[in-house]
Write a protein that holds these residues in place. Sequence first.
Motif, PDB file in Angstrom:
ATOM      1  N   LYS B 328       0.836  -1.214   0.000  1.00 51.82           N
ATOM      2  CA  LYS B 328       0.000   0.000   0.000  1.00 51.82           C
ATOM      3  C   LYS B 328       0.864   1.255   0.000  1.00 51.82           C
ATOM      4  N   PRO B 329       0.468   2.235  -0.809  1.00 55.48           N
ATOM      5  CA  PRO B 329       1.227   3.486  -0.808  1.00 55.48           C
ATOM      6  C   PRO B 329       1.072   4.212   0.518  1.00 55.48           C
ATOM      7  N   ILE B 330       2.125   4.869   0.976  1.00 60.57           N
ATOM      8  CA  ILE B 330       1.979   5.641   2.215  1.00 60.57           C
ATOM      9  C   ILE B 330       2.112   7.136   1.938  1.00 60.57           C
ATOM     10  N   PHE B 331       2.587   7.500   0.755  1.00 55.79           N
ATOM     11  CA  PHE B 331       2.762   8.930   0.458  1.00 55.79           C
ATOM     12  C   PHE B 331       1.681   9.474  -0.476  1.00 55.79           C
ATOM     13  N   LEU B 332       1.211   8.648  -1.425  1.00 59.81           N
ATOM     14  CA  LEU B 332       0.283   9.158  -2.432  1.00 59.81           C
ATOM     15  C   LEU B 332      -1.009   9.637  -1.795  1.00 59.81           C
ATOM     16  N   GLU B 335      -5.684  14.236  -2.575  1.00 58.75           N
ATOM     17  CA  GLU B 335      -5.798  15.692  -2.404  1.00 58.75           C
ATOM     18  C   GLU B 335      -4.631  16.411  -3.096  1.00 58.75           C
ATOM     19  N   ALA B 336      -3.456  15.745  -3.084  1.00 57.92           N
ATOM     20  CA  ALA B 336      -2.267  16.386  -3.656  1.00 57.92           C
ATOM     21  C   ALA B 336      -2.326  16.474  -5.178  1.00 57.92           C
ATOM     22  N   LEU B 337      -3.239  15.730  -5.816  1.00 55.62           N
ATOM     23  CA  LEU B 337      -3.318  15.745  -7.282  1.00 55.62           C
ATOM     24  C   LEU B 337      -3.602  17.144  -7.821  1.00 55.62           C
ATOM     25  N   ASP B 338      -4.227  17.970  -7.001  1.00 53.37           N
ATOM     26  CA  ASP B 338      -4.535  19.338  -7.439  1.00 53.37           C
ATOM     27  C   ASP B 338      -3.287  20.227  -7.442  1.00 53.37           C
ATOM     28  N   THR B 339      -2.225  19.768  -6.794  1.00 56.35           N
ATOM     29  CA  THR B 339      -0.962  20.520  -6.780  1.00 56.35           C
ATOM     30  C   THR B 339       0.112  19.615  -7.375  1.00 56.35           C
ATOM     31  N   PRO B 340       0.240  19.625  -8.720  1.00 60.30           N
ATOM     32  CA  PRO B 340       1.095  18.628  -9.389  1.00 60.30           C
ATOM     33  C   PRO B 340       2.509  18.519  -8.831  1.00 60.30           C
ATOM     34  N   GLU B 345       6.354  15.058  -6.055  1.00 65.91           N
ATOM     35  CA  GLU B 345       7.284  14.807  -4.943  1.00 65.91           C
ATOM     36  C   GLU B 345       6.858  13.532  -4.202  1.00 65.91           C
ATOM     37  N   LEU B 346       5.537  13.382  -4.040  1.00 68.76           N
ATOM     38  CA  LEU B 346       5.030  12.183  -3.355  1.00 68.76           C
ATOM     39  C   LEU B 346       5.315  10.926  -4.178  1.00 68.76           C
ATOM     40  N   VAL B 347       5.186  11.053  -5.507  1.00 68.97           N
ATOM     41  CA  VAL B 347       5.492   9.908  -6.384  1.00 68.97           C
ATOM     42  C   VAL B 347       6.966   9.527  -6.230  1.00 68.97           C
ATOM     43  N   ASP B 390      -0.288   1.025  -8.253  1.00 69.75           N
ATOM     44  CA  ASP B 390      -0.886   2.217  -7.636  1.00 69.75           C
ATOM     45  C   ASP B 390      -0.184   3.483  -8.106  1.00 69.75           C
ATOM     46  N   ILE B 391       1.148   3.412  -8.126  1.00 71.97           N
ATOM     47  CA  ILE B 391       1.912   4.598  -8.553  1.00 71.97           C
ATOM     48  C   ILE B 391       1.585   4.907 -10.015  1.00 71.97           C
ATOM     49  N   SER B 392       1.506   3.849 -10.849  1.00 70.07           N
ATOM     50  CA  SER B 392       1.175   4.051 -12.273  1.00 70.07           C
ATOM     51  C   SER B 392      -0.168   4.749 -12.405  1.00 70.07           C
TER      52      SER B 392
END
Lengths: 120, 539
Positions: B328-332, B335-340, B345-347, B390-392
């Motif tokens: 499971k992702p812990i950073f993604l 909400e952050a998608l609105d601030t690319p 950075e999370l990716v 998930d990252i993809s």
Amino acid sequence: MAVSRDVLKVRIESDGACVVASLDGSLDEASQHQAESMIMPMLGAERKHLLLEASELSFVSSAGLRVIISAVKALKPHGGSVNVCAPQPTVEQLLRIAGLTALIRIHPSVDAARSALNVG
Amino acid sequence: MDMDGLGWLPFLLAGLAFFFLGLDSIKDALRGLASRSMRARAAAAVGSPFRAALLGVSFGAVSQSATAVSFVLAGLVTAGLLPARRALSVVAWANPGTALLAYLAAVNLELATLWLIGLVGLSLRSSRLSPMRAGLQALLGVGLLLFGLVEIKRAASPIQGAEWFVALASVLQAWMPLCFLLGAALRLLIQSSSGIVVILIALCGKGLLQPEHALMVIHGTGVGIGLTVILLGGGLHGEARRIALWQAILNAVASIALGLWLSIAALDWVPSLMDLLRGAGMPLETALAAGYTAQMLLCPVIGALLAERAMPLLERLAPERREDSLAKPIFLSDEALDTPDVAMELVEREQRRMAGAMHGVFAGARLDAAAIGSVDAQRLATSLGSLGEDISEYLTGLSGRAMDSDSLARLRMLGARHQALMELLHASRDLALAAVALPEGTPARALAGQLIEAADAMLHTLHDAMAGSDSLEAELLLAMTADRSEQMEDIRLQAARGALGGAADQSGVLYATSMYERCSYLARRCVEAMGSRQVAESA
């Protein structure tokens, strides 16, 4: 396939710009910390060439390769070098497979390494 | 069917085999389904306590087995499809769901299970349905798991008519706690609480058992459910084990609470549940079924009462394995998608996390005994694959957002690096599999072991390069992964000369060398794709 290996014995000598570390046994996960803690503090701008005397080094694992890479990282900014002397064939083969020969030099003996480095 | 002597044994063994095969199929197939969007849909399906309860009751009613529901949910949670906290609620409500069918003796679970296995199994042969393959495999797993329970039940069926059992039932009249223990043992063997209710009705009808004693046997089945779940879930870890333990705790507490009530009632201090049910004019059959239903209904009540303390307790009892937590992702964060820039950075952090754990896929193939530890390499590879998906998906979501040209270039770089990382994961796993397939103690295996040690060091260096603040780590990796064809050619020549064993060993080594070369190329691509200032300088 994984088997318990010999414990590592490390003997360090410092001579001018060279640090000679004689390794006897296995440089692996179990001995990585021991090797790093003995070798890394000796390296620096004054002692910028590391000579690993490896004729009695019977086994090197990924952890051992990482010790060598750490030494390369520590010495590269000082223009230094890491030299593996008289490695056994399997150890030399691993160093070549891992691509470390692009970062280090392999010599038939410590004396040959000193000559090549021109540090007498 | 000859069930005399040891005639029941093949049914028991086959039942257990089908059960575990089904369990593994569910877990594997659900991992393949666990995309971010699927997780969001599954989470929405249990988004409120009411929906979770409804889903639980439905699961219980359809499967007719609290055990089966526990393991299907454990699979869903392990795959990350359901949040563990919500799954606890679904599990609790599955218990009253199973009780509904105690009133419907006509339901033929075996036939339904055979239909399920037959239709789903044949559907898997069709190439047209290949997009639904993971879902169909999960369904087939459910079918196999249920079929396993049916066979275990069949193995225990001779008990009902056995003379010793009837004699034992008569002896039980003397001591109430023995009835409780019999209930636990019967549930462990028969795997159907409603089936036990039917047996008890028959024994009461013959006058071999008093209604109160029959009810005590029913109460004992709760402990039997708990024991079953714990025994069959012995191989589960982390969140999956927590689900199984939760089911065991709920049933055991409900069972013991009602058993104590009945014991106290036997001293004539309070009326028993049976007194109340019979007093309400229920016939014996309905009263026993209602007693069982009350016990099952008590499970979600206990669940609600223990809700706050449940998760900390379960986390202590079943700590999560690192291999599973990596799925499971812990950073993604959506909400952050609105601030690319923040999202990217999370990716990067998530990619570093993936790269940092990847060397674990070599665990079973290492030459270094001290490095192996207890990592389950296959489980880790599956988890990292899931994390990678998930990252993809996150990157795909990000590509639809408006951003300036610099951010767009960075996004392309992250996409290229991610593709290389995913391919590197697969190549590393294939290299490990190639190494372990070679016979132990042979020159071929020793050489493949060296490839593994070298690849392990390369992955560590890649992680350092991805995390490094200066160019040195990237520079080292680029040097290490420069053209390796000469060294690999040497190995191939050794193989061709026969120095590495017979044809099969030679072939294995050749495959391992090609996988190692691929790992080396992909690690290099990961670094090249980083496109950072430092790497550009070093290149």
